[in-house]
Scaffold this active site. Structure first.
Site, PDB file in Angstrom:
ATOM      1  N   PHE A  81       0.407  13.143   1.177  1.00  0.00           N
ATOM      2  CA  PHE A  81       1.179  12.077   0.541  1.00  0.00           C
ATOM      3  C   PHE A  81       1.366  12.235  -0.960  1.00  0.00           C
ATOM      4  O   PHE A  81       2.041  11.445  -1.596  1.00  0.00           O
ATOM      5  CB  PHE A  81       0.619  10.692   0.881  1.00  0.00           C
ATOM      6  CG  PHE A  81      -0.847  10.501   0.581  1.00  0.00           C
ATOM      7  CD1 PHE A  81      -1.276  10.236  -0.696  1.00  0.00           C
ATOM      8  CD2 PHE A  81      -1.779  10.584   1.607  1.00  0.00           C
ATOM      9  CE1 PHE A  81      -2.617  10.045  -0.965  1.00  0.00           C
ATOM     10  CE2 PHE A  81      -3.125  10.395   1.352  1.00  0.00           C
ATOM     11  CZ  PHE A  81      -3.557  10.134   0.048  1.00  0.00           C
TER      12      PHE A  81
ATOM     13  N   LYS B 183      -0.313   3.833   6.261  1.00  0.00           N
ATOM     14  CA  LYS B 183      -1.686   3.942   5.766  1.00  0.00           C
ATOM     15  C   LYS B 183      -2.532   4.353   6.962  1.00  0.00           C
ATOM     16  O   LYS B 183      -2.787   3.554   7.857  1.00  0.00           O
ATOM     17  CB  LYS B 183      -2.192   2.613   5.184  1.00  0.00           C
ATOM     18  CG  LYS B 183      -3.621   2.738   4.674  1.00  0.00           C
ATOM     19  CD  LYS B 183      -4.154   1.450   4.100  1.00  0.00           C
ATOM     20  CE  LYS B 183      -5.442   1.634   3.313  1.00  0.00           C
ATOM     21  NZ  LYS B 183      -6.504   2.358   3.984  1.00  0.00           N
TER      22      LYS B 183
ATOM     23  N   GLU C 141      -4.359  12.737   3.940  1.00  0.00           N
ATOM     24  CA  GLU C 141      -5.303  12.044   4.811  1.00  0.00           C
ATOM     25  C   GLU C 141      -5.454  12.885   6.074  1.00  0.00           C
ATOM     26  O   GLU C 141      -4.466  13.363   6.628  1.00  0.00           O
ATOM     27  CB  GLU C 141      -4.739  10.647   5.142  1.00  0.00           C
ATOM     28  CG  GLU C 141      -5.679   9.756   5.899  1.00  0.00           C
ATOM     29  CD  GLU C 141      -6.632   8.944   5.010  1.00  0.00           C
ATOM     30  OE1 GLU C 141      -6.726   9.197   3.794  1.00  0.00           O
ATOM     31  OE2 GLU C 141      -7.303   8.048   5.564  1.00  0.00           O
TER      32      GLU C 141
ATOM     33  N   ARG D 243      -7.708   2.539  -9.747  1.00  0.00           N
ATOM     34  CA  ARG D 243      -7.081   1.673  -8.753  1.00  0.00           C
ATOM     35  C   ARG D 243      -5.869   1.075  -9.417  1.00  0.00           C
ATOM     36  O   ARG D 243      -5.999   0.324 -10.379  1.00  0.00           O
ATOM     37  CB  ARG D 243      -8.051   0.539  -8.397  1.00  0.00           C
ATOM     38  CG  ARG D 243      -8.474   0.575  -6.985  1.00  0.00           C
ATOM     39  CD  ARG D 243      -9.347  -0.560  -6.586  1.00  0.00           C
ATOM     40  NE  ARG D 243     -10.355  -0.080  -5.674  1.00  0.00           N
ATOM     41  CZ  ARG D 243     -10.117   0.296  -4.423  1.00  0.00           C
ATOM     42  NH1 ARG D 243      -8.895   0.235  -3.920  1.00  0.00           N
ATOM     43  NH2 ARG D 243     -11.084   0.743  -3.671  1.00  0.00           N
TER      44      ARG D 243
ATOM     45  N   LYS E 165      -1.706  -1.606  -1.046  1.00  0.00           N
ATOM     46  CA  LYS E 165      -2.126  -1.469   0.350  1.00  0.00           C
ATOM     47  C   LYS E 165      -1.712  -2.740   1.055  1.00  0.00           C
ATOM     48  O   LYS E 165      -2.053  -3.829   0.606  1.00  0.00           O
ATOM     49  CB  LYS E 165      -3.646  -1.414   0.468  1.00  0.00           C
ATOM     50  CG  LYS E 165      -4.297  -0.286  -0.225  1.00  0.00           C
ATOM     51  CD  LYS E 165      -5.782  -0.306   0.093  1.00  0.00           C
ATOM     52  CE  LYS E 165      -6.524  -1.215  -0.856  1.00  0.00           C
ATOM     53  NZ  LYS E 165      -7.976  -1.108  -0.780  1.00  0.00           N
TER      54      LYS E 165
HETATM   55  P1  AMP Z   1      -9.016   1.795   0.809  1.00  0.00           P
HETATM   56  O1  AMP Z   1     -10.215   2.644   1.125  1.00  0.00           O
HETATM   57  O2  AMP Z   1      -8.811   0.627   1.714  1.00  0.00           O
HETATM   58  O3  AMP Z   1      -8.904   1.448  -0.674  1.00  0.00           O
HETATM   59  O4  AMP Z   1      -7.728   2.703   1.110  1.00  0.00           O
HETATM   60  C1  AMP Z   1      -7.465   3.840   0.363  1.00  0.00           C
HETATM   61  C2  AMP Z   1      -7.494   5.028   1.265  1.00  0.00           C
HETATM   62  O5  AMP Z   1      -6.429   5.005   2.191  1.00  0.00           O
HETATM   63  C3  AMP Z   1      -7.276   6.335   0.528  1.00  0.00           C
HETATM   64  O6  AMP Z   1      -8.451   6.798  -0.066  1.00  0.00           O
HETATM   65  C4  AMP Z   1      -6.792   7.254   1.616  1.00  0.00           C
HETATM   66  O7  AMP Z   1      -7.891   7.921   2.192  1.00  0.00           O
HETATM   67  C5  AMP Z   1      -6.213   6.323   2.657  1.00  0.00           C
HETATM   68  N1  AMP Z   1      -4.775   6.515   2.926  1.00  0.00           N
HETATM   69  C6  AMP Z   1      -4.243   6.548   4.166  1.00  0.00           C
HETATM   70  N2  AMP Z   1      -2.926   6.720   4.108  1.00  0.00           N
HETATM   71  C7  AMP Z   1      -2.574   6.819   2.798  1.00  0.00           C
HETATM   72  C8  AMP Z   1      -1.356   6.984   2.099  1.00  0.00           C
HETATM   73  N3  AMP Z   1      -0.171   7.094   2.731  1.00  0.00           N
HETATM   74  N4  AMP Z   1      -1.389   7.015   0.740  1.00  0.00           N
HETATM   75  C9  AMP Z   1      -2.567   6.886   0.074  1.00  0.00           C
HETATM   76  N5  AMP Z   1      -3.755   6.732   0.687  1.00  0.00           N
HETATM   77  C10 AMP Z   1      -3.772   6.692   2.035  1.00  0.00           C
END
Ligand code: AMP
Length: 574
Positions: free
Chosen positions: A356, A265, A315, A431, A437
């Site tokens: 990804f 991530k 990303e 979501r 995550k």
């Molecule tokens: P969050 O904002 O904490 O909900 O995390 C989601 C975000 O993580 C996504 O919108 C992406 O921008 C980011 N992200 C980073 N690496 C990945 C990955 N391998 N797969 C999906 N999202 C990712």
């Protein structure tokens, strides 16, 4: 359609908290809407002037609106400001004034939806010399022909603050009731066949997720189910991104079928890359077109994506060209908004792109295909390059191996990992539990600043304390407390008081002593030690020891902030 009819519906929607009633009001309105007016009515219902894919904004300030109101009603600016500070809603001020100032004398012509919408578009397009005068004229003309109720909603629309609480789901259901009742098992307004209903709403939802545009969805739905089923992804037009939920590796191993996929991530920002032959378009997570800001990504995408057409999820992460270490998002976020010196910026702050997911390749849609197939497809169409390639991934059945992969991610400076179910489809805008995550810290929340206070002593001149809000299911803002720590005194140390003050100052709507109320636009990420239940704040929650981590306004809007439902999940998970 008369604008008054639309305003009646706004009023009815606003007067009830019940979703079913809101749905009924909207569907009744849609039934009365001609095909010609449909697009306008649908955007206006959402408090917008342009459809979601069109990122134009009105950009009308409260000041200008206030001026127009003063001009039309003959009230003094002081009088208006007093009312405004009392109610906090310029729409209500407009309503009161128009009703008490015996507007009828000015009220010459009935406003139609078409006229209002055309004038609002004109407002957005008015630029350059004399533009302030022209805007004032347009606004005054509209207001002078408005009834009290119309004035209220007109002002709120102009300020892009309608917020009457229409959730995506409500609009989707209203479209079902209005146009597809017979397919959806609805008789006399009641659902008699739940399965049929769910099938139809799923088709509407899917059309919306693919287009991100209710205007288009409504225009298809009015033609029938067949037209609606025929909505496809269009290369060049953004679709909503899929998001994950927070979890642990144990959760993933217990709930997903094995093997599962784990992936770094990265702490960068989302880019949705569209390729149509040589034409590359790049969207952020907010679906803003940032193609111009990223000529480096455009060039690499052109040469590294080996498909004539493609839509790819990736990303973009800041990278130090010398050490090859990734940088935190904050250090490269300025590239997203950059309007000049772009090439220079690209050189100074290079980004690495890690793909990804793939939603479309060679004109074939992959949304309904399992991740396993999409991942293989991604591998088939991406040429690896030093700064463009596939996210670091492992497919495994072994939890120990997955744990080691997580440790590697943390050691490499990443935020954590994603665990993804290999059988999961791509669900835009949702979501999903199929993407988990896994992070090592208490997950920060994204909140919007709604008011602030000027500092004192050595901090005077800066805004130093902030009231923050999350959103409820209908997108209405709900307070979650105040935050005054986390910001830096010196700019070179990171997100500073000076920077946040510069962001908020143009958004100030009202000031009273040290207190300022701001237009809710600035999204910040807030860390905390614990989420507590709280009767004090309207969200029902409070954050213990909140601190501002960073500005997220470059890639998140007020629509993206944390929801109360999600807070409940976080609360229960802690
Ligand atoms: P969050 O904002 O904490 O909900 O995390 C989601 C975000 O993580 C996504 O919108 C992406 O921008 C980011 N992200 C980073 N690496 C990945 C990955 N391998 N797969 C999906 N999202 C990712």
């Amino acid at each position: 359609m008369q604008y008054a009819t639309l305003c009646e519906t706004y009023n009815a929607i606003e007067s009830t908290p019940k979703r079913l009633e809101k749905t009924a009001h909207i569907s009744a309105l849609l039934k009365r809407t001609s095909e010609q007016d449909l697009a306008r009515v649908v955007v206006l219902l959402q408090g917008k002037v342009f459809s979601a894919v069109d990122k134009q904004t009105l950009g009308i300030s409260s000041r200008l609106t206030l001026k127009a109101l003063a001009r039309v009603t003959g009230a003094s600016t002081q009088e208006l400001e007093k009312e405004w500070s009392r109610t906090g809603d310029l729409g209500l001020v407009a309503q009161t004034l128009v009703s008490t100032k015996s507007q009828q004398t000015l009220f010459t012509q009935h406003l139609s939806v078409e006229h209002v919408h055309t004038q609002l578009v004109r407002l957005a397009h008015t630029e350059g010399k004399n533009s302030v005068d022209t805007k004032l004229k347009i606004l005054s003309e509209l207001l002078s022909n408005a009834s009290a109720q119309e004035a209220k909603y007109l002002v709120r629309t102009v300020l892009e603050e309608l917020r009457i609480g229409i959730a995506t789901q409500t609009l989707r259901d209203a479209i079902t009731y209005a146009y597809l009742a017979e397919h959806a098992g609805i008789e006399n307004g009641d659902i008699v066949d739940r399965d049929a209903y769910n099938t139809v709403t799923a088709i509407i939802q899917s059309a919306y997720d693919k287009t991100n545009d209710f205007t288009k969805v409504a225009q298809k739905a009015i033609k029938g189910l067949k037209a609606l089923k025929d909505v496809h992804l269009t290369v060049g037009q953004p679709l909503k991104v899929m998001l994950g939920v927070r979890g642990t590796l144990t959760d993933a191993f217990e709930n997903f079928s094995l093997p599962l996929l784990v992936q770094y991530k990265y702490d960068g920002f989302r880019v949705q890359i569209h390729k149509h032959e040589d034409k590359i378009t790049i969207y952020t997570r907010r679906l803003e077109n940032v193609t111009e800001q990223f000529p480096d990504i455009v060039e690499r995408a052109r040469s590294c994506i080996r498909a004539r057409t493609a839509i790819i999820d990736a990303e973009a992460i800041g990278i130090d060209p010398d050490t090859k270490r990734y940088k935190p998002f904050q250090e490269i976020s300025q590239r997203i908004r950059r309007k000049y010196g772009i090439d220079e910026m690209a050189e100074k702050l290079p980004v690495d792109v890690r793909c990804f997911d793939v939603m479309l390749a060679e004109d074939t849609e992959y949304l309904e295909d399992p991740l396993k197939k999409r991942h293989e497809q991604l591998q088939a169409i991406i040429n690896e390059h030093e700064l463009f390639g596939i996210a670091h991934t492992l497919i495994t059945e072994n939890e120990t191996q997955a744990n080691a992969f997580y440790d590697d991610a943390i050691a490499a400076g990443e935020e954590g990992i994603f665990a993804k179910h290999l059988q999961s489809t791509y669900q835009p805008g949702v979501r999903v539990g199929n993407w988990m995550k896994i992070k090592h810290t208490m997950e920060p929340v994204d909140v919007v600043i709604i008011s602030a206070e000027w500092g004192e002593g050595k901090r005077s001149g800066w805004l130093t304390s902030f009231t923050i809000a999350v959103q409820d299911e209908s997108g209405v803002l709900q307070e979650i407390g105040k935050v005054a720590t986390g910001l830096k005194e010196r700019e070179e140390e990171g997100f500073s008081f000076k920077e946040i003050t510069e962001l908020l100052a143009p958004l100030i709507e009202f000031e009273d002593g040290r207190y300022v109320r701001v237009k809710p636009e600035i999204v910040v990420e807030v860390a905390y030690d614990e989420i507590q239940q709280s009767p004090t704040y309207s969200s029902g929650y409070a954050l213990r020891f909140p601190r501002i981590l960073r500005n997220r306004s470059e890639d998140k809007t007020v629509d993206d902030i944390t929801t109360t439902d999600y807070l409940t999940l976080l609360y229960e998970a802690q």
